[in-house]
Motif scaffolding. Structure first.
Motif, PDB file in Angstrom:
ATOM      1  N   GLU A 124       0.878  -1.222   0.028  1.00 42.97           N
ATOM      2  CA  GLU A 124       0.031   0.154   0.017  1.00 42.97           C
ATOM      3  C   GLU A 124       0.803   1.385   0.062  1.00 42.97           C
ATOM      4  O   GLU A 124       0.507   2.337  -0.505  1.00 42.97           O
ATOM      5  CB  GLU A 124      -0.682  -0.006   1.232  1.00 42.97           C
ATOM      6  N   ASP A 125       2.003   1.346   0.720  1.00 49.18           N
ATOM      7  CA  ASP A 125       2.709   2.369   0.728  1.00 49.18           C
ATOM      8  C   ASP A 125       3.368   2.851  -0.516  1.00 49.18           C
ATOM      9  O   ASP A 125       3.728   4.269  -0.810  1.00 49.18           O
ATOM     10  CB  ASP A 125       4.010   2.303   1.548  1.00 49.18           C
ATOM     11  N   GLY A 148      -6.215  -9.975  -5.209  1.00 49.96           N
ATOM     12  CA  GLY A 148      -5.260  -8.733  -5.157  1.00 49.96           C
ATOM     13  C   GLY A 148      -5.315  -8.737  -3.683  1.00 49.96           C
ATOM     14  O   GLY A 148      -6.234  -8.564  -2.801  1.00 49.96           O
ATOM     15  N   VAL A 149      -3.948  -8.691  -3.135  1.00 48.77           N
ATOM     16  CA  VAL A 149      -3.668  -8.610  -1.701  1.00 48.77           C
ATOM     17  C   VAL A 149      -2.876  -6.983  -1.598  1.00 48.77           C
ATOM     18  O   VAL A 149      -1.797  -7.357  -1.897  1.00 48.77           O
ATOM     19  CB  VAL A 149      -3.138  -9.734  -1.135  1.00 48.77           C
ATOM     20  N   VAL A 150      -3.655  -6.152  -0.883  1.00 43.31           N
ATOM     21  CA  VAL A 150      -2.802  -5.100  -0.629  1.00 43.31           C
ATOM     22  C   VAL A 150      -2.202  -5.447   0.793  1.00 43.31           C
ATOM     23  O   VAL A 150      -2.696  -5.612   1.932  1.00 43.31           O
ATOM     24  CB  VAL A 150      -3.687  -3.744  -0.531  1.00 43.31           C
ATOM     25  N   ASP A 156      -5.705   3.871   3.444  1.00 46.48           N
ATOM     26  CA  ASP A 156      -6.280   3.365   2.102  1.00 46.48           C
ATOM     27  C   ASP A 156      -6.221   4.571   1.255  1.00 46.48           C
ATOM     28  O   ASP A 156      -5.725   4.473   0.236  1.00 46.48           O
ATOM     29  CB  ASP A 156      -7.441   2.798   2.284  1.00 46.48           C
ATOM     30  N   GLN A 157      -6.782   5.674   1.633  1.00 49.36           N
ATOM     31  CA  GLN A 157      -6.908   6.884   0.686  1.00 49.36           C
ATOM     32  C   GLN A 157      -7.166   6.417  -0.601  1.00 49.36           C
ATOM     33  O   GLN A 157      -6.735   6.970  -1.656  1.00 49.36           O
ATOM     34  CB  GLN A 157      -5.466   7.422   0.659  1.00 49.36           C
ATOM     35  N   VAL A 173     -10.134  -7.673  -3.730  1.00 45.53           N
ATOM     36  CA  VAL A 173      -9.065  -7.127  -3.348  1.00 45.53           C
ATOM     37  C   VAL A 173      -9.060  -7.075  -1.794  1.00 45.53           C
ATOM     38  O   VAL A 173     -10.246  -6.250  -1.301  1.00 45.53           O
ATOM     39  CB  VAL A 173      -8.643  -5.824  -4.088  1.00 45.53           C
ATOM     40  N   LEU A 174      -8.342  -7.230  -1.004  1.00 46.29           N
ATOM     41  CA  LEU A 174      -8.205  -7.517   0.335  1.00 46.29           C
ATOM     42  C   LEU A 174      -7.075  -6.465   0.727  1.00 46.29           C
ATOM     43  O   LEU A 174      -5.898  -6.618   0.643  1.00 46.29           O
ATOM     44  CB  LEU A 174      -8.280  -8.933   0.868  1.00 46.29           C
ATOM     45  N   ARG A 175      -7.411  -5.679   1.908  1.00 46.60           N
ATOM     46  CA  ARG A 175      -6.238  -4.933   2.589  1.00 46.60           C
ATOM     47  C   ARG A 175      -5.991  -5.812   3.766  1.00 46.60           C
ATOM     48  O   ARG A 175      -6.534  -6.030   4.576  1.00 46.60           O
ATOM     49  CB  ARG A 175      -6.772  -3.742   2.944  1.00 46.60           C
TER      50      ARG A 175
END
Length: 265
Positions: A124-125, A148-150, A156-157, A173-175
Motif C-alpha cells: 500500500e505504501d 489482489g492482496v494489498v 487506504d486513501q 481485493v483485500l487490505r
C-alpha cells in the motif's frame, strides 16, 4: 470381561482410530497457492502470519523455476509457490517461465498437483500498480482464480479502489496488515484483514481442497469450526440412518467407525 480382552478391545479401537486418521489425511489432500509480488511487499511475513508452521522460516523450499520456490512442511497440507524477480529487466522471460509452470501443473491428472489460487501482493505504501502487475494478473487469471492482496495496509486513501479498477480480473481485493506496525508517534496498528483474506480464498479453493486449506491456515479459527460442524452433521445423519436398521446390535458395528471417522476428520 477380563484384563486380556479389555486390552484387546483397546488395541482394536486404537487400530481403528489410526486407520480412520490415515484415511482422513488422504481424503484431505493438499492445496497449492501461488503468491506473487515484488521484493519487499511482505509476502514471507504474510505467509507466516496466516499459515501453520512458520512456512517461510522452517519449511522446505525447492526451486521449480529460476525465480519460483515451492515451500512446504511435512504434515501441513499446503504448498506455497513463492515467486521472486518479476520486477527485474527480464520480466517477460520470468513471466513466461512462471506461466509454463502453471500450465504444466494445470495439465496434470492429480488435482493435488494443480495450483488452485493466486495471490498478487501489492504494498500500500507504494501507491503504485505497475504495468507488470497488470500483465501478471491478466495472464494468471486465465488459469486460476486470483485475489489482489494489498499488504502493509496503513492508510487506504482510495488505493484499494484503484487496485480494483486496474486489476479487473481479480476476484476481490483485500487490505491486510500481517503483523503489528509500530508507528513513530507510539501508536500501534494491529494486524487486520487476515481472516477476510482466508474467507475470500476459501470461497475460491475447489471444494475437494477446502478441508486442506482450512487445516493449513491459522488466521480464521471460526472457519475451522465451520468445517468441523459440517463433519459432525454428516456423521450425525449417517448415524441416524444406521440407528434405523432393525437388527439388534448391528448398529454398534457401524456406528463406531462412523464416530471414529468423524473424530479423525
Amino acid at each position: 470381561m477380563n484384563a486380556g480382552s479389555a486390552g484387546t478391545g483397546e488395541k482394536d479401537f486404537m487400530d481403528m482410530l489410526n486407520d480412520a486418521m490415515k484415511r482422513a489425511v488422504e481424503q484431505r489432500g493438499r492445496v497449492n497457492i501461488l503468491i506473487v509480488g515484488k521484493t519487499g511487499v511482505g509476502k514471507s511475513t504474510l505467509i507466516n502470519s496466516v499459515f501453520q508452521g512458520e512456512l517461510c522460516k522452517t519449511g522446505q523450499g525447492r526451486p521449480v523455476t529460476s525465480e519460483t520456490r515451492e515451500i512446504f512442511k511435512e504434515d501441513i497440507p499446503i504448498h506455497i509457490f513463492d515467486t521472486r524477480g518479476l520486477e527485474v529487466n527480464d520480466f517477460q522471460s520470468n513471466l513466461d517461465e512462471l506461466l509454463a509452470l502453471v500450465k504444466d501443473r494445470k495439465s496434470r491428472s492429480e488435482p493435488n498437483e494443480h495450483i488452485h489460487v493466486a495471490w498478487l501482493c501489492i504494498q500500500e505504501d507504494s501507491r503504485r500498480i505497475e504495468d507488470s502487475d497488470i500483465r501478471l494478473h491478466e495472464r494468471l487469471s486465465d488459469h486460476m482464480p486470483l485475489l489482489g492482496v494489498v499488504t502493509k495496509a496503513r492508510s487506504d486513501q482510495g488505493f484499494r479502489r484503484k487496485v480494483q479498477e486496474l486489476l479487473p480480473q481479480a476476484r476481490n481485493v483485500l487490505r491486510t496488515m500481517a503483523i503489528p506496525d509500530h508507528l513513530d508517534d507510539g501508536h500501534v496498528i494491529p494486524p487486520h484483514g487476515l481472516a477476510e483474506l482466508i474467507d475470500a480464498t476459501y470461497e475460491l479453493v475447489p471444494e475437494g481442497h477446502r478441508t486442506a486449506f482450512t487445516a493449513a491456515q491459522k488466521a480464521n479459527i471460526a472457519l475451522k469450526g465451520k468445517r468441523a460442524r459440517k463433519y459432525v452433521k454428516t456423521a450425525a445423519a449417517t448415524a441416524a440412518g444406521i440407528g434405523g436398521v432393525p437388527i439388534p446390535f448391528s448398529d454398534a458395528v457401524l456406528l463406531i467407525p462412523t464416530q471414529v471417522g468423524m473424530l479423525a476428520s
